[in-house]
Design a protein around this motif. Structure first.
Motif, PDB file in Angstrom:
ATOM      1  N   LYS A 115       0.838  -1.201   0.000  1.00 46.34           N
ATOM      2  CA  LYS A 115       0.000   0.000   0.000  1.00 46.34           C
ATOM      3  C   LYS A 115       0.867   1.243   0.000  1.00 46.34           C
ATOM      4  N   ASN A 116       0.248   2.376  -0.255  1.00 40.10           N
ATOM      5  CA  ASN A 116       0.918   3.681  -0.154  1.00 40.10           C
ATOM      6  C   ASN A 116       2.121   3.809  -1.058  1.00 40.10           C
ATOM      7  N   ILE A 117       1.987   3.322  -2.268  1.00 48.22           N
ATOM      8  CA  ILE A 117       3.073   3.493  -3.216  1.00 48.22           C
ATOM      9  C   ILE A 117       2.830   4.778  -3.991  1.00 48.22           C
ATOM     10  N   ASP A 118       3.878   5.580  -4.145  1.00 41.04           N
ATOM     11  CA  ASP A 118       3.759   6.806  -4.939  1.00 41.04           C
ATOM     12  C   ASP A 118       5.123   7.072  -5.561  1.00 41.04           C
ATOM     13  N   ILE A 119       5.347   6.480  -6.718  1.00 43.39           N
ATOM     14  CA  ILE A 119       6.664   6.571  -7.342  1.00 43.39           C
ATOM     15  C   ILE A 119       6.540   7.196  -8.733  1.00 43.39           C
ATOM     16  N   MET A 120       7.438   8.149  -9.045  1.00 42.91           N
ATOM     17  CA  MET A 120       7.502   8.668 -10.409  1.00 42.91           C
ATOM     18  C   MET A 120       8.733   8.074 -11.070  1.00 42.91           C
ATOM     19  N   ILE A 121       8.538   7.463 -12.219  1.00 44.84           N
ATOM     20  CA  ILE A 121       9.664   6.838 -12.896  1.00 44.84           C
ATOM     21  C   ILE A 121       9.957   7.615 -14.164  1.00 44.84           C
ATOM     22  N   ILE A 122      11.202   8.056 -14.296  1.00 47.18           N
ATOM     23  CA  ILE A 122      11.592   8.767 -15.497  1.00 47.18           C
ATOM     24  C   ILE A 122      12.669   7.944 -16.186  1.00 47.18           C
ATOM     25  N   ARG A 123      12.358   7.535 -17.386  1.00 46.68           N
ATOM     26  CA  ARG A 123      13.204   6.575 -18.076  1.00 46.68           C
ATOM     27  C   ARG A 123      13.719   7.186 -19.361  1.00 46.68           C
ATOM     28  N   GLU A 124      15.034   7.061 -19.578  1.00 45.84           N
ATOM     29  CA  GLU A 124      15.597   7.548 -20.831  1.00 45.84           C
ATOM     30  C   GLU A 124      15.005   6.701 -21.950  1.00 45.84           C
ATOM     31  N   ASN A 125      14.550   7.335 -23.000  1.00 48.85           N
ATOM     32  CA  ASN A 125      13.680   6.625 -23.935  1.00 48.85           C
ATOM     33  C   ASN A 125      14.266   6.415 -25.326  1.00 48.85           C
ATOM     34  N   THR A 126      15.475   6.917 -25.576  1.00 54.40           N
ATOM     35  CA  THR A 126      15.941   6.847 -26.952  1.00 54.40           C
ATOM     36  C   THR A 126      17.215   6.045 -27.154  1.00 54.40           C
ATOM     37  N   GLU A 127      18.046   5.911 -26.129  1.00 53.36           N
ATOM     38  CA  GLU A 127      19.322   5.231 -26.396  1.00 53.36           C
ATOM     39  C   GLU A 127      19.474   4.033 -25.479  1.00 53.36           C
ATOM     40  N   GLY A 128      20.632   3.851 -24.947  1.00 51.76           N
ATOM     41  CA  GLY A 128      20.895   2.713 -24.078  1.00 51.76           C
ATOM     42  C   GLY A 128      20.864   1.420 -24.871  1.00 51.76           C
ATOM     43  N   GLU A 129      20.216   0.414 -24.304  1.00 52.91           N
ATOM     44  CA  GLU A 129      20.187  -0.910 -24.919  1.00 52.91           C
ATOM     45  C   GLU A 129      19.268  -0.954 -26.128  1.00 52.91           C
ATOM     46  N   TYR A 130      18.458   0.089 -26.291  1.00 53.27           N
ATOM     47  CA  TYR A 130      17.469   0.083 -27.356  1.00 53.27           C
ATOM     48  C   TYR A 130      17.996   0.797 -28.601  1.00 53.27           C
ATOM     49  N   SER A 131      19.310   0.810 -28.758  1.00 48.14           N
ATOM     50  CA  SER A 131      19.878   1.520 -29.889  1.00 48.14           C
ATOM     51  C   SER A 131      19.663   0.780 -31.195  1.00 48.14           C
ATOM     52  N   SER A 132      19.232  -0.490 -31.122  1.00 44.67           N
ATOM     53  CA  SER A 132      19.005  -1.309 -32.327  1.00 44.67           C
ATOM     54  C   SER A 132      20.238  -1.401 -33.200  1.00 44.67           C
ATOM     55  N   LEU A 133      21.402  -1.421 -32.577  1.00 50.90           N
ATOM     56  CA  LEU A 133      22.632  -1.575 -33.348  1.00 50.90           C
ATOM     57  C   LEU A 133      23.192  -2.950 -33.037  1.00 50.90           C
ATOM     58  N   GLU A 134      22.986  -3.884 -33.966  1.00 51.16           N
ATOM     59  CA  GLU A 134      23.466  -5.243 -33.720  1.00 51.16           C
ATOM     60  C   GLU A 134      24.150  -5.754 -34.968  1.00 51.16           C
ATOM     61  N   HIS A 135      25.116  -6.642 -34.788  1.00 54.08           N
ATOM     62  CA  HIS A 135      25.690  -7.285 -35.960  1.00 54.08           C
ATOM     63  C   HIS A 135      26.253  -8.640 -35.564  1.00 54.08           C
ATOM     64  N   GLU A 136      26.356  -9.487 -36.556  1.00 54.18           N
ATOM     65  CA  GLU A 136      26.922 -10.816 -36.307  1.00 54.18           C
ATOM     66  C   GLU A 136      28.335 -10.776 -36.873  1.00 54.18           C
ATOM     67  N   SER A 137      29.300 -10.537 -36.000  1.00 52.39           N
ATOM     68  CA  SER A 137      30.664 -10.333 -36.486  1.00 52.39           C
ATOM     69  C   SER A 137      31.267 -11.630 -37.026  1.00 52.39           C
ATOM     70  N   VAL A 138      31.037 -12.711 -36.267  1.00 51.49           N
ATOM     71  CA  VAL A 138      31.476 -14.038 -36.705  1.00 51.49           C
ATOM     72  C   VAL A 138      30.219 -14.887 -36.663  1.00 51.49           C
ATOM     73  N   SER A 139      30.143 -15.918 -37.447  1.00 50.83           N
ATOM     74  CA  SER A 139      28.940 -16.743 -37.414  1.00 50.83           C
ATOM     75  C   SER A 139      28.762 -17.336 -36.028  1.00 50.83           C
ATOM     76  N   GLY A 140      27.595 -17.124 -35.451  1.00 55.05           N
ATOM     77  CA  GLY A 140      27.316 -17.663 -34.118  1.00 55.05           C
ATOM     78  C   GLY A 140      27.673 -16.731 -32.985  1.00 55.05           C
ATOM     79  N   VAL A 141      28.196 -15.555 -33.305  1.00 56.06           N
ATOM     80  CA  VAL A 141      28.534 -14.581 -32.261  1.00 56.06           C
ATOM     81  C   VAL A 141      27.843 -13.274 -32.620  1.00 56.06           C
ATOM     82  N   VAL A 142      26.936 -12.823 -31.771  1.00 53.29           N
ATOM     83  CA  VAL A 142      26.215 -11.588 -32.056  1.00 53.29           C
ATOM     84  C   VAL A 142      26.614 -10.524 -31.049  1.00 53.29           C
ATOM     85  N   GLU A 143      26.860  -9.325 -31.553  1.00 53.82           N
ATOM     86  CA  GLU A 143      27.167  -8.206 -30.669  1.00 53.82           C
ATOM     87  C   GLU A 143      26.022  -7.213 -30.729  1.00 53.82           C
ATOM     88  N   SER A 144      25.605  -6.760 -29.574  1.00 52.93           N
ATOM     89  CA  SER A 144      24.559  -5.749 -29.516  1.00 52.93           C
ATOM     90  C   SER A 144      25.147  -4.562 -28.767  1.00 52.93           C
TER      91      SER A 144
END
Lengths: 345, 396
Positions: free
Chosen positions: B162-191
């Motif tokens: 009970k009594n929860i009152d939290i404001m969450i502000i989240r960075e919305n454009t970068e970080g892990e969501y950069s959508s920059l991925e590639h498969e440098s070697v077959s079977g190895v993916v870098e994000s």
């Protein structure tokens, strides 16, 4: 793979007491095991990093030798060095023995009330790659890039372990946790490997769920989850979240499975330097990890006996340590468990 | 200054190579140049006013998939009933096609109108990895850098905490969501996870400004800087820098795994939380779950110029679509946030009060919060409350 107990003789386990409250909770566990007459012979070792030939940090050779021979380890909390020049001991152990799977069974402890009852799930976390590869670069001043690495081999290995674990422990379903909608290639690869491995384990139900959906549902109804398998970062967050559901790191067991049959079981709480040496520590986490170890070794009867005694003591609420809400000493808590074990025999 | 010109010259070199298609990295350099200048001046008050013709606002509406279309229809119903001076320009985005025409149309429409209300667009990850998440494309193209979510315990909803009152502000454009991925070697993916100083400063600034505006006492930064020393370390450092300019607000930080553990045992300790993209995803879903589920919490995505409103946890809800059981609360509250943004405060309060009265007084709940009401029953009750309280509906 459970190790057969050999010719009815004792099995050696490498014991790493650790720092802070580590030694006292380790001796509590040893005492309880002695009372239960578990066929375990403890070999105590210290793992403070030393500089090997060539200048690379490594764990002491006698510790490595002991682990290689016994294959099973039990570890207390280790101090994280700041500015000591060497990396964290946990990281070193992980690298030395290729501990690729971190397993945390989270089961509600009757008698230790949390807002969540009936939690009964296991988180299996890939522990070698993913977001914790440690590869970071400053591209330009003010722009940093961290690399998350997902490989086919590691994903297949952890998926196989998860399904094996589910089969060996009579669990019904395995859920892969991912964010393949955003990280299409990396989590996509992880997911594909899980699906491939699932084909060989038709007796176990396989589902996939987004990380955010898991978090959302976990805090509303954790009973819907069974075994969860996931890459490193999600595993870190989720395993701690699940630990929080059952009461925190002071009561959560944890095991690390490595290549070549090595397994190290540990308590994941801190060294608690403020109460070290005062006989106030709670040995539950290390004890439950030791129980997990017994089950891994195939010694289920001893494991069940010790676990029952421990849970009964907590449920009874008469001799609880301070963090569990009581006022008793560690030795009293331990003695109560020992008494119950003797009564059970 | 030397650093600026270095970045400037680098972007001139890189842009022709990549042709602007490797999206975010180039944009990163782009924002490095612009937002440095405007950093301190833009608050929500300075956003250019949205499209308003003849006293009526035009807002882009993206129905999305799953429960989106039906919930947005209810929003339109309630707006029509309350005579809200808002016209919706509906733009459909088909998640099954691989081309980006649909989402580009939607983005253009939002640029035109300035404000949007949207349902979640499904990301079929059976398609090729080059087909990126439409929602993510929308957020990054419009530079909606702040995702804001306010989690409050509602008295009418049964929850463990009970009594929860939290404001969450989240960075919305970068970080892990950069959508920059590639498969440098077959079977190895870098994000790649990208953290930039500018975006971190920007989001920290937003968080502290919002905290001060709402009279909040404490801002907690959530990170994993013990492991990702450079990336999250930079984020944390930026937060500390901004915090020094707000001595009246307490600033502390917490590692993300400890944060989730604390949230499920003692969520009342948190006030305002600011964090990078992925941790924001985890923490906002945990908090939404703590206050009663995805059907209750609205979310807003703010940029300097545009604002897009949606449900906080962005669920498609395919399994409950078209069965009249979805909870309309989150989407309706999001539409109220939109009305506040358009400065239609009276309409916003009227609808919001009606929603909260329905939730807390009548106890008419949908299945997700333990009731047996249908979506339409809840919406009808809300409209009845609006009618009984306000003079706004009876004029026409």
């Amino acid at each position: 793979v459970p190790v057969a107990s050999g010719t009815g003789g004792m099995q050696t386990v490498t014991l790493i007491p650790g720092d802070g409250i580590g030694p006292e909770i380790s001796s509590a566990v040893m005492k309880i095991f002695e009372t239960a007459k578990a066929p375990i012979r403890w070999e105590e070792r210290n793992v403070t990093a030393i500089k090997g030939p060539g200048g690379r940090w490594m764990i002491p050779p006698d510790a490595k030798e002991s682990m290689d021979k016994s294959k099973i380890g039990l570890k207390g909390p280790l101090k994280t060095p700041i500015a000591a020049g060497h990396p964290s001991m946990n990281l070193l152990l992980r690298k030395t023995f290729d501990l690729y799977a971190n397993v945390r069974p989270c089961i509600s402890i009757e008698g230790y009330k949390t807002p969540y009852t009936d939690v009964n799930l296991v988180t299996i976390r890939e522990n070698t790659e993913g977001e914790y590869s440690g590869i970071e670069h400053v591209i330009v001043d003010g722009v940093v890039q961290s690399i998350k690495l997902i490989t086919e081999d590691a994903s297949r290995r952890i998926a196989e372990y998860a399904f094996e674990y589910a089969r060996n422990n009579q669990r019904n379903s395995v859920t892969a946790v991912h964010k393949a909608n955003i990280m299409r290639m990396s989590d996509g690869l992880f997911l594909r490997k899980c699906r491939e491995v699932a084909e060989n384990y038709k007796d176990i139900k396989f589902t996939e769920m987004y990380l955010d959906t898991v978090c959302l549902n976990m805090v509303q109804d954790p009973t819907q989850f069974d075994v969860l398998v996931m890459p490193n970062l999600y595993g870190d967050i989720l395993s701690d979240l699940c630990a929080g559901l059952i009461g925190g790191l002071g009561v959560t067991p944890s095991g690390n499975i490595g290549a070549n049959g090595v397994a190290i079981f540990e308590s994941v709480h801190g060294t608690a330097p403020d109460i070290a040496g005062l006989d106030l520590a709670n040995p539950t986490a290390l004890l439950l990890s030791a129980v997990m170890m017994l089950r891994h070794m195939g010694l289920h009867d001893y494991g069940n006996k010790i676990q029952t005694a421990c849970f009964d003591t907590i449920r009874d609420k008469k001799v609880l340590t301070k963090d569990l809400g009581g006022n008793s000493k560690c030795s009293e808590f331990t003695a109560d468990i020992c008494r119950r074990i003797q009564d059970l025999d | 200054m030397a650093a600026h010109s270095a970045v400037l010259s680098m972007s001139k070199i890189i842009k022709p190579f990549w042709g602007g298609h490797l999206g975010n990295t180039v944009k990163v350099f782009g924002t490095t140049l612009t937002s440095h200048r405007n950093k301190s001046s833009l608050t929500r008050e300075n956003i250019p006013p949205p499209a308003k013709y003849g006293g009526r606002h035009t807002v882009t509406l993206i129905p999305g998939d799953g429960i989106g279309p039906e919930l947005l229809n209810h929003v339109r119903e309630v707006f029509r009933f309350s005579c809200v001076p808002v016209d919706f320009e509906v733009v459909h985005v088909n998640s099954a096609v691989e081309t980006e025409d649909d989402i580009n149309n939607a983005i253009t429409a939002i640029r035109r109108n300035g404000v949007a209300l949207k349902g979640n667009i499904e990301t079929k990850h059976t398609m090729a990895p080059s087909v990126k998440s439409r929602n993510n494309l929308l957020r990054t193209s419009l530079d909606l850098y702040a995702n804001v979510m306010h989690c409050q315990s509602l008295p009418g909803v049964q929850t463990r905490h009970k009594n929860i009152d939290i404001m969450i502000i989240r960075e919305n454009t970068e970080g892990e969501y950069s959508s920059l991925e590639h498969e440098s070697v077959s079977g190895v993916v870098e994000s790649l996870k990208i953290i930039t100083r500018n975006n971190s400063l920007r989001i920290a600034d937003y968080a502290f400004k919002l905290a001060r505006e709402k009279g909040r006492r404490r801002v907690t930064a959530v990170h994993k800087a013990n492991i990702m020393k450079l990336g999250d370390g930079l984020f944390l450092q930026c937060c500390r820098e901004v915090a020094s300019g707000y001595p009246d607000i307490t600033f502390d930080s917490m590692i993300v795994d400890n944060t989730t553990m604390q949230l499920v045992s003692k969520p009342q300790q948190f006030d305002v939380m600011v964090m990078p993209n992925l941790y924001g995803n985890v923490v906002s879903n945990v908090c939404a779950g703590l206050v009663g589920g995805p059907g209750l919490v609205p979310g807003a995505n703010y940029g300097h110029v545009y604002a897009v409103f949606e449900t906080a946890t962005r669920n498609t809800g395919k399994s409950i679509a078209n069965r009249n059981i979805a909870n309309p609360t989150a989407m309706l509250l999001a539409s109220c946030m939109m009305l506040d943004h358009l400065k239609l405060y009276d309409h916003a309060s009227s609808i919001r009060n009606a929603i909260l009265n329905t939730m807390n007084e009548t106890r008419l709940h949908t299945a997700d919060i333990g009731g047996q009401g249908t979506t339409s029953e809840v919406v009808q009750t809300i409209m009845r409350f609006i009618q009984s309280k306000g003079q706004l509906t009876s004029e026409y």
